[in-house]
Scaffold this motif. Structure first.
Motif, short mmCIF file in Angstrom:
data_model
loop_
_atom_site.label_atom_id
_atom_site.label_comp_id
_atom_site.label_asym_id
_atom_site.label_seq_id
_atom_site.Cartn_x
_atom_site.Cartn_y
_atom_site.Cartn_z
N ASP A 1 42.78 37.61 42.42
CA ASP A 1 43.95 36.77 42.61
C ASP A 1 43.51 35.46 43.25
O ASP A 1 43.07 35.43 44.39
CB ASP A 1 44.97 37.48 43.50
CG ASP A 1 46.35 36.84 43.42
OD1 ASP A 1 46.42 35.65 43.05
OD2 ASP A 1 47.33 37.51 43.72
N THR A 2 43.61 34.38 42.49
CA THR A 2 43.15 33.08 42.97
C THR A 2 44.25 32.29 43.68
O THR A 2 43.99 31.17 44.14
CB THR A 2 42.63 32.24 41.80
OG1 THR A 2 43.65 32.11 40.80
CG2 THR A 2 41.41 32.91 41.18
N ARG A 3 45.44 32.86 43.79
CA ARG A 3 46.52 32.15 44.48
C ARG A 3 46.39 32.40 45.97
O ARG A 3 46.51 33.55 46.42
CB ARG A 3 47.89 32.63 43.98
CG ARG A 3 48.11 32.27 42.51
CD ARG A 3 49.44 32.80 42.03
NE ARG A 3 49.48 34.26 42.09
CZ ARG A 3 50.56 34.99 41.82
NH1 ARG A 3 51.68 34.38 41.49
NH2 ARG A 3 50.51 36.30 41.88
N PRO A 4 46.14 31.39 46.77
CA PRO A 4 45.86 31.59 48.19
C PRO A 4 47.03 32.19 48.95
O PRO A 4 48.17 31.77 48.81
CB PRO A 4 45.56 30.17 48.70
CG PRO A 4 46.26 29.26 47.72
CD PRO A 4 46.17 29.97 46.40
N GLY A 5 46.71 33.23 49.72
CA GLY A 5 47.67 33.79 50.66
C GLY A 5 48.81 34.58 50.09
O GLY A 5 49.75 34.93 50.78
N THR A 6 48.76 34.91 48.79
CA THR A 6 49.89 35.63 48.20
C THR A 6 49.80 37.12 48.41
O THR A 6 50.80 37.81 48.57
CB THR A 6 49.98 35.36 46.69
OG1 THR A 6 48.80 35.84 46.07
CG2 THR A 6 50.14 33.87 46.41
N GLY A 7 48.56 37.64 48.36
CA GLY A 7 48.40 39.08 48.48
C GLY A 7 49.03 39.83 47.34
O GLY A 7 49.41 41.00 47.45
N HIS A 8 49.21 39.15 46.20
CA HIS A 8 49.86 39.76 45.02
C HIS A 8 49.06 40.94 44.48
O HIS A 8 47.85 40.89 44.38
CB HIS A 8 49.99 38.68 43.94
CG HIS A 8 50.49 39.20 42.63
ND1 HIS A 8 51.74 39.74 42.48
CD2 HIS A 8 49.90 39.24 41.40
CE1 HIS A 8 51.91 40.08 41.22
NE2 HIS A 8 50.81 39.80 40.54
N GLU A 9 49.76 42.00 44.13
CA GLU A 9 49.09 43.19 43.59
C GLU A 9 49.45 43.44 42.13
O GLU A 9 48.99 44.40 41.54
CB GLU A 9 49.44 44.43 44.40
CG GLU A 9 48.89 44.41 45.81
CD GLU A 9 49.21 45.70 46.51
OE1 GLU A 9 48.69 46.74 46.08
OE2 GLU A 9 49.99 45.69 47.46
N GLY A 10 50.27 42.61 41.58
CA GLY A 10 50.61 42.76 40.16
C GLY A 10 51.25 44.08 39.83
O GLY A 10 51.03 44.67 38.79
#
Length: 231
Positions: free
Chosen positions: A218-227
């Motif tokens: 995940d290259t979006r900073p600070g999102t912590g996205h897990e999809g």
């Protein structure tokens, strides 16, 4: 990295395969030219370690087939012949490097790493993405400056994900690139390894899961996205 070892001496082939696995390099073994050509036709390899003197189609013929395929796969030739003429003919066939038997396993590993780096010359040897720093030669990983200890398999999986530069990598591709041909295609080893790797790297979660598709950094900073989950 996944390597094809073409060597007709079983003990040597097994020693090379086991040694490469200790370096987080997946390796398949072919004991003759026919098996080598078959494996090359069904699997994707990063490098080939090729003994010239093998049964069936010779190592030279296998090398010629690799070159003719246009895959650009680097070839490291192994041989007991150490004459300059022998080495010259190997390079003329398309070999990228040459190692004379007997040899030290450590030297083979260093040469393979160097060939892999040369193959991907557009990428820096130390790869950085989303606060992650991966050094494939020292086998070290840092996240935001913090050293992250990983198992060999976790490192191999992370190396494939980092090389994708944020692109999605399917579980099937991870199984093919970080394991070897003996891996069970129905195993849940990929999911378990990714889950453990995600925890090792810590929060915010760096490895995103794309349900039904695969995994990515995940290259979006600070999102912590897990999809959609940790699986």
């Amino acid at each position: 990295m996944r390597v094809l070892i073409v060597e007709d001496e079983p003990y040597m082939a097994e020693a090379i395969r086991d040694g490469l696995r200790l370096e987080a390099i997946a390796a398949d073994v072919a004991g003759d030219g026919d098996t080598a050509l078959e494996l090359l036709s069904i699997n994707s390899y990063d490098l080939a370690v090729l003994d010239r003197d093998i049964p069936g189609p010779s190592g030279d013929e296998v090398a010629a087939s690799i070159v003719a395929s246009g895959s650009g796969m680097p070839i490291l030739m192994l041989t007991a012949a150490d004459r300059l003429d022998d080495k010259a003919s190997g390079f003329e066939l398309g070999a990228d490097d040459y190692l004379t038997k007997p040899f030290e396993l450590r030297e083979l590993v260093l040469r393979l790493r160097a060939l892999d780096r040369r193959r991907a010359y557009a990428r820096p040897p130390v790869r950085e993405i989303a606060g992650l720093r991966l050094d494939p030669f020292r086998r070290e990983v840092f996240r935001d400056g913090r050293y992250v200890p990983l198992t060999r398999k976790q490192f191999a999986v992370l190396e494939v994900l980092v090389a994708a530069e944020g692109g999605v990598v399917s579980a099937e591709e991870l199984l093919q690139r970080a394991w070897d041909e003996n891996a069970d295609p129905f195993t849940n080893a990929v999911r378990i390894t990714v889950s453990a790797l995600r925890k090792r790297l810590g929060e915010p979660w760096l490895i995103a899961t794309e349900p039904g598709v695969g995994y990515r950094i995940d290259t979006r900073p600070g999102t912590g996205h897990e999809g959609g989950g940790r699986g």
